[in-house]
Design a protein around this motif. Sequence first.
Motif, mmCIF file in Angstrom:
data_model
loop_
_atom_site.group_PDB
_atom_site.id
_atom_site.type_symbol
_atom_site.label_atom_id
_atom_site.label_comp_id
_atom_site.label_asym_id
_atom_site.label_seq_id
_atom_site.Cartn_x
_atom_site.Cartn_y
_atom_site.Cartn_z
ATOM 1 N N ALA A 51 -2.706 3.488 -2.122
ATOM 2 C CA ALA A 51 -2.290 2.170 -2.966
ATOM 3 C C ALA A 51 -3.402 0.940 -2.785
ATOM 4 C CB ALA A 51 -1.193 1.443 -1.994
ATOM 5 N N GLU A 52 -4.010 0.756 -1.890
ATOM 6 C CA GLU A 52 -5.146 -0.352 -1.986
ATOM 7 C C GLU A 52 -6.341 0.253 -2.669
ATOM 8 O OE1 GLU A 52 -7.627 -2.854 1.315
ATOM 9 O OE2 GLU A 52 -6.169 -1.449 2.075
ATOM 10 N N GLY A 53 -6.602 1.336 -2.809
ATOM 11 C CA GLY A 53 -7.755 1.720 -3.642
ATOM 12 C C GLY A 53 -7.491 1.605 -5.208
ATOM 13 N N CYS A 54 -6.175 1.426 -5.417
ATOM 14 C CA CYS A 54 -5.821 1.371 -6.812
ATOM 15 C C CYS A 54 -5.978 0.046 -7.424
ATOM 16 C CB CYS A 54 -4.363 2.012 -7.019
ATOM 17 S SG CYS A 54 -3.960 3.515 -6.854
ATOM 18 N N CYS A 55 -5.853 -1.176 -6.248
ATOM 19 C CA CYS A 55 -6.044 -2.424 -6.909
ATOM 20 C C CYS A 55 -7.404 -2.885 -6.742
ATOM 21 C CB CYS A 55 -5.163 -3.187 -5.807
ATOM 22 S SG CYS A 55 -5.577 -3.502 -4.064
ATOM 23 N N ARG A 56 -8.317 -1.924 -6.330
ATOM 24 C CA ARG A 56 -9.819 -2.282 -6.350
ATOM 25 C C ARG A 56 -10.396 -2.399 -7.815
ATOM 26 N NH1 ARG A 56 -11.193 -4.699 -1.188
ATOM 27 N NH2 ARG A 56 -9.388 -4.378 -0.144
ATOM 28 N N LYS A 57 -11.537 -2.961 -7.848
ATOM 29 C CA LYS A 57 -12.238 -2.791 -9.072
ATOM 30 C C LYS A 57 -13.057 -1.671 -9.025
ATOM 31 C CE LYS A 57 -11.604 -7.798 -10.146
ATOM 32 N NZ LYS A 57 -12.170 -9.055 -10.481
ATOM 33 N N GLY A 58 -13.159 -0.775 -9.875
ATOM 34 C CA GLY A 58 -14.146 0.019 -9.948
ATOM 35 C C GLY A 58 -13.922 1.392 -9.092
ATOM 36 N N ASN A 59 -14.520 2.451 -9.594
ATOM 37 C CA ASN A 59 -14.479 3.795 -9.245
ATOM 38 C C ASN A 59 -15.136 3.885 -7.815
ATOM 39 O OD1 ASN A 59 -12.979 4.672 -11.549
ATOM 40 N ND2 ASN A 59 -14.867 5.308 -12.415
ATOM 41 N N VAL A 60 -16.007 3.227 -7.691
ATOM 42 C CA VAL A 60 -16.980 3.363 -6.245
ATOM 43 C C VAL A 60 -15.830 2.832 -5.110
ATOM 44 C CG1 VAL A 60 -18.619 2.626 -4.738
ATOM 45 C CG2 VAL A 60 -19.096 3.134 -7.242
ATOM 46 N N GLU A 61 -15.089 1.792 -5.312
ATOM 47 C CA GLU A 61 -14.113 1.350 -4.264
ATOM 48 C C GLU A 61 -13.054 2.259 -4.270
ATOM 49 O OE1 GLU A 61 -13.440 -2.883 -3.274
ATOM 50 O OE2 GLU A 61 -14.598 -3.324 -5.159
ATOM 51 N N MET A 62 -12.585 2.714 -5.517
ATOM 52 C CA MET A 62 -11.454 3.523 -5.237
ATOM 53 C C MET A 62 -11.663 4.741 -4.707
ATOM 54 S SD MET A 62 -8.359 4.307 -6.178
ATOM 55 C CE MET A 62 -7.178 5.613 -6.553
ATOM 56 N N ALA A 63 -13.091 5.483 -4.655
ATOM 57 C CA ALA A 63 -13.488 6.710 -3.990
ATOM 58 C C ALA A 63 -13.556 6.324 -2.645
ATOM 59 C CB ALA A 63 -14.805 6.949 -4.543
ATOM 60 N N ARG A 64 -13.934 5.061 -2.258
ATOM 61 C CA ARG A 64 -14.176 4.965 -0.577
ATOM 62 C C ARG A 64 -12.593 4.977 -0.034
ATOM 63 N NH1 ARG A 64 -14.277 -0.037 2.506
ATOM 64 N NH2 ARG A 64 -13.825 -1.276 0.627
ATOM 65 N N PHE A 65 -11.657 4.284 -0.740
ATOM 66 C CA PHE A 65 -10.336 4.360 -0.152
ATOM 67 C C PHE A 65 -9.781 5.775 -0.254
ATOM 68 C CE2 PHE A 65 -10.979 -0.026 -0.540
ATOM 69 C CZ PHE A 65 -9.872 -0.638 0.474
ATOM 70 N N LEU A 66 -9.926 6.501 -1.229
ATOM 71 C CA LEU A 66 -9.579 7.832 -1.087
ATOM 72 C C LEU A 66 -10.342 8.909 -0.097
ATOM 73 C CD1 LEU A 66 -9.468 8.802 -5.179
ATOM 74 C CD2 LEU A 66 -7.688 8.234 -3.318
ATOM 75 N N GLN A 67 -11.656 8.372 0.267
ATOM 76 C CA GLN A 67 -12.327 9.063 1.391
ATOM 77 C C GLN A 67 -11.322 8.983 2.858
ATOM 78 O OE1 GLN A 67 -13.842 11.496 0.463
ATOM 79 N NE2 GLN A 67 -15.924 11.249 1.473
ATOM 80 N N MET A 68 -10.904 7.412 2.772
ATOM 81 C CA MET A 68 -10.285 7.110 3.951
ATOM 82 C C MET A 68 -9.084 7.836 4.112
ATOM 83 S SD MET A 68 -11.069 3.176 4.794
ATOM 84 C CE MET A 68 -11.126 2.303 2.964
ATOM 85 N N ALA A 69 -8.213 7.982 2.825
ATOM 86 C CA ALA A 69 -6.844 8.739 2.785
ATOM 87 C C ALA A 69 -7.006 10.204 3.307
ATOM 88 C CB ALA A 69 -6.308 8.664 1.369
ATOM 89 N N MET A 70 -8.410 10.893 2.848
ATOM 90 C CA MET A 70 -8.478 11.912 3.381
ATOM 91 C C MET A 70 -8.775 12.247 4.801
ATOM 92 S SD MET A 70 -10.706 13.181 0.055
ATOM 93 C CE MET A 70 -11.490 14.727 0.880
ATOM 94 N N GLY A 71 -9.445 11.023 5.491
ATOM 95 C CA GLY A 71 -9.654 11.157 6.787
ATOM 96 C C GLY A 71 -8.291 11.162 7.541
ATOM 97 N N SER A 72 -7.339 10.288 6.993
ATOM 98 C CA SER A 72 -6.197 10.190 7.731
ATOM 99 C C SER A 72 -5.448 11.447 7.430
ATOM 100 C CB SER A 72 -5.391 9.139 6.963
ATOM 101 O OG SER A 72 -5.724 7.884 7.309
ATOM 102 N N ALA A 73 -5.873 12.190 6.341
ATOM 103 C CA ALA A 73 -4.904 13.376 6.002
ATOM 104 C C ALA A 73 -5.173 14.442 7.104
ATOM 105 C CB ALA A 73 -5.213 14.051 4.710
ATOM 106 N N SER A 74 -6.790 14.491 7.400
ATOM 107 C CA SER A 74 -7.156 15.512 8.175
ATOM 108 C C SER A 74 -6.861 15.093 9.580
ATOM 109 C CB SER A 74 -8.657 15.439 8.418
ATOM 110 O OG SER A 74 -9.363 16.038 7.122
ATOM 111 N N GLU A 75 -6.555 13.976 10.074
ATOM 112 C CA GLU A 75 -6.104 13.495 11.314
ATOM 113 C C GLU A 75 -4.790 14.096 11.625
ATOM 114 O OE1 GLU A 75 -5.276 9.108 13.688
ATOM 115 O OE2 GLU A 75 -6.818 9.240 11.879
ATOM 116 N N LEU A 76 -3.724 13.871 10.570
ATOM 117 C CA LEU A 76 -2.583 14.177 10.615
ATOM 118 C C LEU A 76 -2.521 15.855 10.883
ATOM 119 C CD1 LEU A 76 0.723 13.676 10.388
ATOM 120 C CD2 LEU A 76 0.148 13.839 7.842
ATOM 121 N N GLU A 77 -3.600 16.527 9.929
ATOM 122 C CA GLU A 77 -3.493 17.991 10.149
ATOM 123 C C GLU A 77 -3.640 18.420 11.331
ATOM 124 O OE1 GLU A 77 -5.714 21.966 8.252
ATOM 125 O OE2 GLU A 77 -6.306 19.882 7.615
ATOM 126 N N TYR A 78 -4.373 17.884 12.005
ATOM 127 C CA TYR A 78 -4.759 18.091 13.463
ATOM 128 C C TYR A 78 -3.432 17.886 14.390
ATOM 129 C CZ TYR A 78 -5.695 17.871 18.264
ATOM 130 O OH TYR A 78 -5.701 18.323 19.805
#
Length: 102
Positions: A51-78
């Motif tokens: 959600a936060e990445g969607c309100c940011r400007k540009g693909n670079v910022e969106m990608a950064r927030f998607l990376q953080m989401a992926m990190g949280s997903a890995s954490e949840l998997e464990y």
Amino acid sequence: MQSFRGLRVWEKSHRLTLDVYSRSKGFPREETYGLTSQMRRASASIGMNIAEGCCRKGNVEMARFLQMAMGSASELEYQLLLARDLDYLQNPEIRKAYSAGS
């Protein structure tokens, strides 16, 4: 800038978070501030970062927030694996949680 509500990945992460909250209600009381809290935080963080990445400007910022989401997903998997090994969740419950997120 786009609305996160229209993203399928956000919808799935939201359903996963609701499922984690529901299933963790049955965890032992001594896990309230431990594994229960950590799993809920990690699952909610996935959708929050999308959600936060969607309100940011540009693909670079969106990608950064998607990376953080992926990190949280890995954490949840464990955490799901740990909950299974501690007998807080059964294998079918874990499979359901994984399929909710995929």
